[in-house]
Design a protein around this motif. Structure first.
Motif, PDB file in Angstrom:
ATOM      1  N   UNK A 365     -19.422  -9.294  23.611  1.00 41.55           N
ATOM      2  CA  UNK A 365     -19.569  -7.976  24.242  1.00 41.55           C
ATOM      3  C   UNK A 365     -18.757  -7.894  25.522  1.00 41.55           C
ATOM      4  N   UNK A 366     -18.764  -8.972  26.270  1.00 37.90           N
ATOM      5  CA  UNK A 366     -17.995  -9.035  27.519  1.00 37.90           C
ATOM      6  C   UNK A 366     -16.500  -8.935  27.219  1.00 37.90           C
ATOM      7  N   UNK A 367     -16.037  -9.659  26.208  1.00 42.91           N
ATOM      8  CA  UNK A 367     -14.626  -9.624  25.841  1.00 42.91           C
ATOM      9  C   UNK A 367     -14.215  -8.220  25.401  1.00 42.91           C
ATOM     10  N   UNK A 368     -15.073  -7.547  24.638  1.00 46.14           N
ATOM     11  CA  UNK A 368     -14.760  -6.175  24.202  1.00 46.14           C
ATOM     12  C   UNK A 368     -14.645  -5.242  25.407  1.00 46.14           C
ATOM     13  N   UNK A 369     -15.547  -5.405  26.364  1.00 40.57           N
ATOM     14  CA  UNK A 369     -15.532  -4.556  27.557  1.00 40.57           C
ATOM     15  C   UNK A 369     -14.265  -4.811  28.389  1.00 40.57           C
ATOM     16  N   UNK A 370     -13.856  -6.070  28.468  1.00 38.93           N
ATOM     17  CA  UNK A 370     -12.630  -6.422  29.212  1.00 38.93           C
ATOM     18  C   UNK A 370     -11.409  -5.827  28.517  1.00 38.93           C
ATOM     19  N   UNK A 371     -11.393  -5.904  27.187  1.00 36.60           N
ATOM     20  CA  UNK A 371     -10.295  -5.326  26.421  1.00 36.60           C
ATOM     21  C   UNK A 371     -10.236  -3.812  26.636  1.00 36.60           C
ATOM     22  N   UNK A 372     -11.405  -3.156  26.652  1.00 42.07           N
ATOM     23  CA  UNK A 372     -11.461  -1.701  26.864  1.00 42.07           C
ATOM     24  C   UNK A 372     -10.902  -1.344  28.235  1.00 42.07           C
ATOM     25  N   UNK A 373     -11.218  -2.163  29.239  1.00 41.77           N
ATOM     26  CA  UNK A 373     -10.670  -1.924  30.578  1.00 41.77           C
ATOM     27  C   UNK A 373      -9.153  -2.042  30.568  1.00 41.77           C
ATOM     28  N   UNK A 374      -8.641  -3.070  29.915  1.00 39.05           N
ATOM     29  CA  UNK A 374      -7.192  -3.257  29.879  1.00 39.05           C
ATOM     30  C   UNK A 374      -6.508  -2.129  29.099  1.00 39.05           C
ATOM     31  N   UNK A 375      -7.152  -1.631  28.070  1.00 39.35           N
ATOM     32  CA  UNK A 375      -6.596  -0.498  27.342  1.00 39.35           C
ATOM     33  C   UNK A 375      -6.531   0.736  28.239  1.00 39.35           C
ATOM     34  N   UNK A 376      -7.553   0.909  29.071  1.00 39.27           N
ATOM     35  CA  UNK A 376      -7.557   2.047  29.980  1.00 39.27           C
ATOM     36  C   UNK A 376      -6.476   1.884  31.049  1.00 39.27           C
ATOM     37  N   UNK A 377      -6.288   0.659  31.506  1.00 36.70           N
ATOM     38  CA  UNK A 377      -5.226   0.377  32.485  1.00 36.70           C
ATOM     39  C   UNK A 377      -3.865   0.774  31.917  1.00 36.70           C
ATOM     40  N   UNK A 378      -3.607   0.406  30.663  1.00 34.42           N
ATOM     41  CA  UNK A 378      -2.334   0.760  30.044  1.00 34.42           C
ATOM     42  C   UNK A 378      -2.192   2.279  29.937  1.00 34.42           C
ATOM     43  N   UNK A 379      -3.272   2.955  29.600  1.00 35.18           N
ATOM     44  CA  UNK A 379      -3.247   4.416  29.500  1.00 35.18           C
ATOM     45  C   UNK A 379      -2.853   5.040  30.836  1.00 35.18           C
ATOM     46  N   UNK A 380      -3.447   4.554  31.928  1.00 33.17           N
ATOM     47  CA  UNK A 380      -3.141   5.079  33.257  1.00 33.17           C
ATOM     48  C   UNK A 380      -1.687   4.769  33.628  1.00 33.17           C
ATOM     49  N   UNK A 381      -1.258   3.529  33.368  1.00 32.54           N
ATOM     50  CA  UNK A 381       0.113   3.131  33.706  1.00 32.54           C
ATOM     51  C   UNK A 381       1.136   3.994  32.965  1.00 32.54           C
ATOM     52  N   UNK A 382       0.869   4.280  31.701  1.00 32.99           N
ATOM     53  CA  UNK A 382       1.800   5.098  30.922  1.00 32.99           C
ATOM     54  C   UNK A 382       1.854   6.528  31.438  1.00 32.99           C
ATOM     55  N   UNK A 383       0.733   7.013  31.983  1.00 30.98           N
ATOM     56  CA  UNK A 383       0.711   8.367  32.525  1.00 30.98           C
ATOM     57  C   UNK A 383       1.621   8.478  33.747  1.00 30.98           C
ATOM     58  N   UNK A 384       1.534   7.485  34.644  1.00 28.94           N
ATOM     59  CA  UNK A 384       2.293   7.562  35.898  1.00 28.94           C
ATOM     60  C   UNK A 384       3.697   6.978  35.801  1.00 28.94           C
ATOM     61  N   UNK A 385       3.914   6.068  34.842  1.00 26.12           N
ATOM     62  CA  UNK A 385       5.186   5.349  34.799  1.00 26.12           C
ATOM     63  C   UNK A 385       5.936   5.561  33.491  1.00 26.12           C
ATOM     64  N   UNK A 386       5.595   6.584  32.753  1.00 26.05           N
ATOM     65  CA  UNK A 386       6.138   6.744  31.409  1.00 26.05           C
ATOM     66  C   UNK A 386       7.656   6.793  31.377  1.00 26.05           C
TER      67      UNK A 386
END
Length: 409
Positions: A365-386
């Motif tokens: 469960x912890x690993x899934x939550x960490x993966x979800x955070x990293x997926x969100x990080x990529x989403x934010x990065x792509x928004x600002x740095x696309x």
């Protein structure tokens, strides 16, 4: 005095002013937001060059306590970055046109970086964790109760861009909904618990391990909740104007006049990056996440006592990944603790303990939550740095963030 482990990654004792011998640095510092937003690059460089050289500056720096050393690093980072990339956004020069960074800031910048045991470069900890304070000291340290001690520009995005990661560090380091003035503030520090994990495994303390992974899962969810506010506080256009202040000196480098026998030195350091966020080194080691498959990096060796840098380039799987290169941008106090923790976890066989169904469930469960955070990080990065090929630390951010996601399973 150095920090204890509970607040090492987000110091809660920060100086707002250096001793009087460094008054000239402070005086120019307060001019930077206006100069970098409305002045020319020549205006900025004239202000920096007006700073007098402090006689025997090394001795004065050596006498400083840790909170003053951190502030000195913040101020000198701001002065150096303004000298290189400052002035109104339309006046920013190509790095090849930047003159030698003058001795009045170059020499103390190299000295304070050496004392702190980090590369002579502004880093994520400089911007995100050494330059903040609560708006209201008696209120909980939520993201909206944080402000920057000093600023480089008048861009509103500057505040949000650094307060968001600062709030994440605080969420891991302090008890929920308690103000900084409450002495119970750090009683429930997750950093403390994580650093005890190797001994928990060694002693077979299953209940304590389950508790750590539950707390980590909740923390990663909280990180996403904090991250969601980035769109409120980091305006796209404002960030585009501010982003130049995060440029590093790679690949061609900037010359610094550090004086003494070294004279003029070439600095090819990268800029601040999320990969320099110290707590994620701990979380990756704890969860046995391997990031050895990364892009080409400078051949660099990390030791506890020194920083050795070679100039040849090679594939990272023969030396270190981009993430491990970023360890050099952390102060030695943080880096040494991370290296010790990584070594302890490397020598810990967690698979045998994951036969316990409760522990295995919470670990996953912890690993899934960490993966979800990293997926969100990529989403934010792509928004600002696309439209950008590299991230703020001269990283190929798309491939590196995607690799981090792929490895978090």
């Amino acid at each position: 005095a150095l920090s204890d482990d509970s607040t090492l990654f987000i110091p809660f004792t920060l100086s707002k002013r250096l001793p009087s011998i460094f008054q000239s640095w402070e005086s120019v510092l307060v001019q930077l937001p206006q100069l970098n937003s409305e002045g020319t690059i020549d205006d900025v460089r004239s202000a920096v060059r007006s700073i007098p050289i402090i006689p025997d500056v090394q001795s004065h720096l050596m006498d400083l306590e840790i909170q003053f050393l951190r502030r000195a690093h913040v101020i000198l980072s701001f002065l150096v970055q303004s000298f290189v990339n400052g002035g109104h956004v339309d006046a920013v020069q190509d790095l090849s046109e930047v003159p030698v960074v003058p001795r009045m800031i170059a020499q103390p910048f190299y000295l304070v970086s050496e004392i702190l045991g980090m590369k002579p470069m502004f880093s994520a900890c400089t911007f995100d964790t050494w330059n903040w304070e609560p708006k209201v000291w008696s209120s909980p340290l939520t993201w909206d109760n944080l402000c920057l001690l000093n600023r480089l520009t008048l861009e509103n995005a500057e505040i949000g861009f650094h307060i968001i990661p600062c709030a994440m560090h605080i969420a891991a380091a302090q008890k929920d909904d308690i103000s900084l003035g409450d002495r119970r503030c750090f009683d429930n520090s997750l950093f403390k618990k994580v650093l005890k994990v190797p001994s928990y495994f060694h002693d077979g303390q299953i209940l304590e391990l389950v508790d750590v992974f539950i707390d980590l899962r909740k923390l990663f969810k909280k990180f996403i909740d904090i991250f969601k506010h980035v769109y409120e506080v980091v305006d796209f256009d404002s960030f585009a104007r501010y982003r130049r202040m995060l440029r590093g000196f790679s690949p061609n480098g900037i010359h610094f006049d550090v004086g003494g026998s070294k004279g003029i030195v070439l600095n090819k350091s990268k800029g601040p990056s999320a990969a320099q966020t110290s707590m994620f080194f701990l979380f990756d080691a704890l969860l046995k996440i391997d990031h050895r498959k990364s892009a080409k990096v400078e051949q660099e060796k990390v030791t506890e006592s020194s920083i050795y840098v070679a100039t040849d380039e090679t594939e990272s799987n023969a030396f270190f990944s981009f993430q491990n290169e970023m360890l050099l941008y952390l102060p030695s106090e943080q880096r040494n603790l991370i290296l010790q923790f990584q070594e302890s976890m490397k020598n810990t066989n967690i698979e045998q303990y994951l036969e316990n169904k409760d522990l295995k469930k919470e670990f996953q469960n912890c690993m899934r939550a960490y993966r979800a955070f990293r997926q969100y990080h990529l989403k934010v990065a792509l928004f600002y740095l696309d439209d950008k090929s590299t991230g703020t630390g001269s990283s190929k951010f798309r491939s590196l963030l995607q690799e981090a996601i792929d490895n978090t399973f």
